[in-house]
Design a protein around this motif. Structure first.
Motif, PDB file in Angstrom:
ATOM      1  N   ALA A   1       0.833  -1.210   0.000  1.00 25.93           N
ATOM      2  CA  ALA A   1       0.000   0.000   0.000  1.00 25.93           C
ATOM      3  C   ALA A   1       0.865   1.257   0.000  1.00 25.93           C
ATOM      4  O   ALA A   1       0.457   2.301  -0.524  1.00 25.93           O
ATOM      5  CB  ALA A   1      -0.935  -0.007   1.210  1.00 25.93           C
ATOM      6  N   GLN A   2       2.067   1.164   0.559  1.00 29.75           N
ATOM      7  CA  GLN A   2       2.986   2.295   0.598  1.00 29.75           C
ATOM      8  C   GLN A   2       3.797   2.431  -0.693  1.00 29.75           C
ATOM      9  O   GLN A   2       4.609   3.331  -0.820  1.00 29.75           O
ATOM     10  CB  GLN A   2       3.941   2.163   1.790  1.00 29.75           C
TER      11      GLN A   2
ATOM     12  N   SER B   1       1.476  -3.793  -7.657  1.00 30.94           N
ATOM     13  CA  SER B   1       0.162  -4.350  -7.300  1.00 30.94           C
ATOM     14  C   SER B   1      -0.008  -5.788  -7.781  1.00 30.94           C
ATOM     15  O   SER B   1      -0.828  -6.535  -7.258  1.00 30.94           O
ATOM     16  CB  SER B   1      -0.954  -3.484  -7.886  1.00 30.94           C
TER      17      SER B   1
END
Length: 148
Positions: free
Chosen positions: A138-139, A144
């Motif tokens: 997420a950072q 992805s």
């Protein structure tokens, strides 16, 4: 049982390094292979490097070497493990490598059962890492598409 450890590409294989040239696959895979060989031998498992050379050894030559062990000890007594370091990136940006994979030859073989056992053991051992992975992804540390 003899575990043959194949340490991936050689020093003369084009590419196969990080964009900044600091990580060379042939060096890292050989480092991992030597550590694995040592650890297995300490556990009384007969582990041997398939490729001692730093230069690239052709796939036919690797197959010839592995088959020589199979001919001598019986193919049911030889396990070949090949170590590679894959790149991680997307959208022209390099990311941290965040996973690993296990492949076997096509068709259902005993190797599939062993690969499943290895995967399950690693899945358990990497439980803490997998929990941190989602936060790091997420950072932006991981692409992805990467899975832990």
């Amino acid at each position: 049982m003899i575990v043959l450890i194949d340490n991936g590409h050689g020093s003369d294989t084009p590419g196969k390094c990080s964009p900044d040239q600091k990580l060379k696959e042939y060096l890292k895979s050989r480092e991992i292979a030597r550590k694995l060989e040592l650890e297995l031998n300490l556990r009384m498992v007969d582990a041997r490097l398939l490729v001692e050379e730093d230069k690239d050894i052709s796939l036919p030559e690797r197959c010839f070497r592995a088959n020589a062990y199979c001919d001598k000890y019986g193919k049911e007594n030889v396990l070949l493990v090949s170590i590679h370091c894959n790149a991680a990136g997307a959208d022209g940006q390099w990311k941290s490598a965040g996973g690993w994979c296990v492949y076997t030859s096509p068709g259902k073989t005993k190797a599939d059962d062993l690969a499943t056992e290895i995967w399950n053991a690693a899945d358990e051992r990497l439980k803490d890492y997998k929990e941190r992975f989602a936060i790091l992804q997420a950072q932006g540390a991981y692409d992805s598409k990467q899975k832990p």
